[in-house]
Design a protein around this motif. Structure first.
Motif, short mmCIF file in Angstrom:
data_model
loop_
_atom_site.label_atom_id
_atom_site.label_comp_id
_atom_site.label_asym_id
_atom_site.label_seq_id
_atom_site.Cartn_x
_atom_site.Cartn_y
_atom_site.Cartn_z
N HIS A 54 0.83 -1.20 0.00
CA HIS A 54 0.00 0.00 0.00
C HIS A 54 0.87 1.26 0.00
CE1 HIS A 54 -3.56 2.46 0.99
NE2 HIS A 54 -2.78 3.11 1.84
N PHE A 55 2.07 1.14 0.58
CA PHE A 55 3.01 2.27 0.65
C PHE A 55 4.19 2.07 -0.31
CE2 PHE A 55 0.87 2.12 4.78
CZ PHE A 55 0.38 3.41 4.85
N GLY A 56 3.93 1.35 -1.40
CA GLY A 56 4.97 1.16 -2.40
C GLY A 56 6.01 0.13 -2.04
N GLY A 57 5.72 -0.70 -1.03
CA GLY A 57 6.67 -1.74 -0.64
C GLY A 57 7.81 -1.21 0.20
N VAL A 58 7.70 0.00 0.69
CA VAL A 58 8.79 0.63 1.44
C VAL A 58 8.34 0.90 2.87
CG1 VAL A 58 10.34 2.62 1.59
CG2 VAL A 58 9.65 1.73 -0.66
N SER A 59 9.10 0.38 3.83
CA SER A 59 8.89 0.75 5.23
C SER A 59 9.70 2.00 5.52
CB SER A 59 9.36 -0.38 6.16
OG SER A 59 9.43 0.07 7.49
N PRO A 60 9.17 2.91 6.31
CA PRO A 60 9.94 4.12 6.63
C PRO A 60 11.07 3.89 7.62
CG PRO A 60 7.88 4.13 7.83
CD PRO A 60 7.84 2.91 6.94
N ILE A 61 11.15 2.70 8.23
CA ILE A 61 12.00 2.55 9.40
C ILE A 61 13.49 2.72 9.11
CG2 ILE A 61 12.07 0.03 9.22
CD1 ILE A 61 12.07 -0.04 12.30
#
Length: 358
Positions: A54-61
């Motif tokens: 849903h977020f482009g496959g990217v975690s912000p962590i």
């Protein structure tokens, strides 16, 4: 700064974290790393993968951890501390095994380890010890000595950062709803059986949930709230296994039924905006609040607050100089571990579960 870490000089700081995918192709391999050995069915992994996609496959962590490292380096520079900062993860690149190998190649012989978890319990504390032990074992006999810093859930600077975020969240609500807003703290749920510590009976067990409750109390006091709630988020186990509850979304429905029309949600259990914070709070809880007609504000996590880098430096100075821990709370919090050895009091090991009937 070059002082005694356990028995020698400190050459570096290692920031040790959970990890997260950085592109769509990373998502499933990352989730398989997270759940390895736990028997999580593929369909559940596929469901969770959709949260990341849903977020482009990217975690912000990872990006947030790199920001924390920059802030720590800036704090080091302002205090004349000469320590390189390394970054390693449990579940995704840069993997801690690779980072420890790089540290050794750079000549690091002894380092302090700052985990991006403030808590006791298996996932919040002991699993980081296991990460350290695994990374050192993978490198071999000449691996650097690694000393993990203490739990910091009730450190004054952490409480101050959360308190500032809560006040900002309250101010973001419509003016006419601020006075009646309900403060709700959340942390990652875990199985009830995993919350029962095998540590000293005097601690009363349930170390993790008690620490979360204490951190929430301290943050509420710091912001002038006399009444608040502690709830949970991100449960992922089968429904027949009891987890810490209530869940944040269920709790919003309960509050709405009692006439509450505004909430401030503080993710007190998280240092940074993990994807679970964004998905479970900003998406699911935020959408539920909108459906219920409730004003909703989510407090920021403290990792981006300058006080967080100051906290890291303070923990280092406390350890190196042998100072008494700066703590605000009364709930037990425990100290350092060396080279991945479990804490001597065994406070974070869940009790042995009985064998399943055959």
């Amino acid at each position: 700064m070059a002082a005694d870490a356990a028995a020698g000089t400190v050459d570096a700081l290692l920031l040790l974290s959970f990890g997260g995918p950085e592109r769509p192709d990373d998502v499933m391999p990352f989730l398989e790393n997270v759940t390895r050995g736990r028997g999580v069915p593929p369909q559940r992994l596929a469901e969770v993968a959709q949260h990341y996609l849903h977020f482009g496959g990217v975690s912000p962590i990872n990006a947030l951890n790199l920001d924390i490292i920059k802030a720590i380096e800036s704090e080091f520079a302002s205090r004349g501390i000469d320590l390189p900062v390394y970054f390693g993860n449990r579940n995704w690149h840069p993997m801690v095994e690779d980072t420890v190998a790089r540290m050794a190649a750079d000549g690091v012989r002894s380092a302090l380890v700052f985990p991006t978890s403030a808590w006791g319990g298996y996932s919040g504390c002991l699993q980081y010890d296991e990460d350290i032990a695994r990374a050192r074992a993978a490198f071999g006999g000449n691996a650097p000595d690694l000393v993990k810093l203490r739990q910091y859930f009730d450190h004054p600077l952490l409480v101050e950062a959360f308190a500032a975020a809560i006040r900002a969240a309250v101010d973001s609500l419509p003016a006419e709803r601020r006075d009646g807003a309900r403060l709700v703290f959340t942390a990652h749920s875990i199985p009830v059986s995993a919350d029962i510590s095998a540590g000293p009976p005097a601690d009363g067990g349930r170390l993790y949930s008690r620490q979360v409750a204490e951190a929430a109390r301290l943050c509420a006091v710091a912001t002038g709230f006399t009444d608040y709630d502690v709830v949970w988020q991100s449960r992922s186990g089968p429904p027949q296994i009891p987890w810490l509850d209530p869940d944040i979304v269920d709790h919003l429905e309960d509050l709405s039924g009692k006439g509450v029309d505004a909430v401030v949600v503080c993710p007190v259990g998280f240092v940074s905006d993990h994807l679970e914070v964004i998905w479970d709070l900003d998406n699911e809880a935020g959408e539920k609040a909108e459906e219920l007609g409730m004003a909703f504000a989510r407090a920021a996590t403290p990792g981006t607050d300058p006080r967080f880098a100051q906290l890291v430096v303070e923990l280092i100075d406390e350890h190196m100089a042998g100072k008494s821990p700066r703590r605000l709370g009364d709930i037990p919090g425990y100290g350092c571990t060396v080279n991945g050895a479990a804490c001597a009091i065994d406070c974070c090991t869940p009790p042995r579960r009985p064998a399943a009937a055959t």
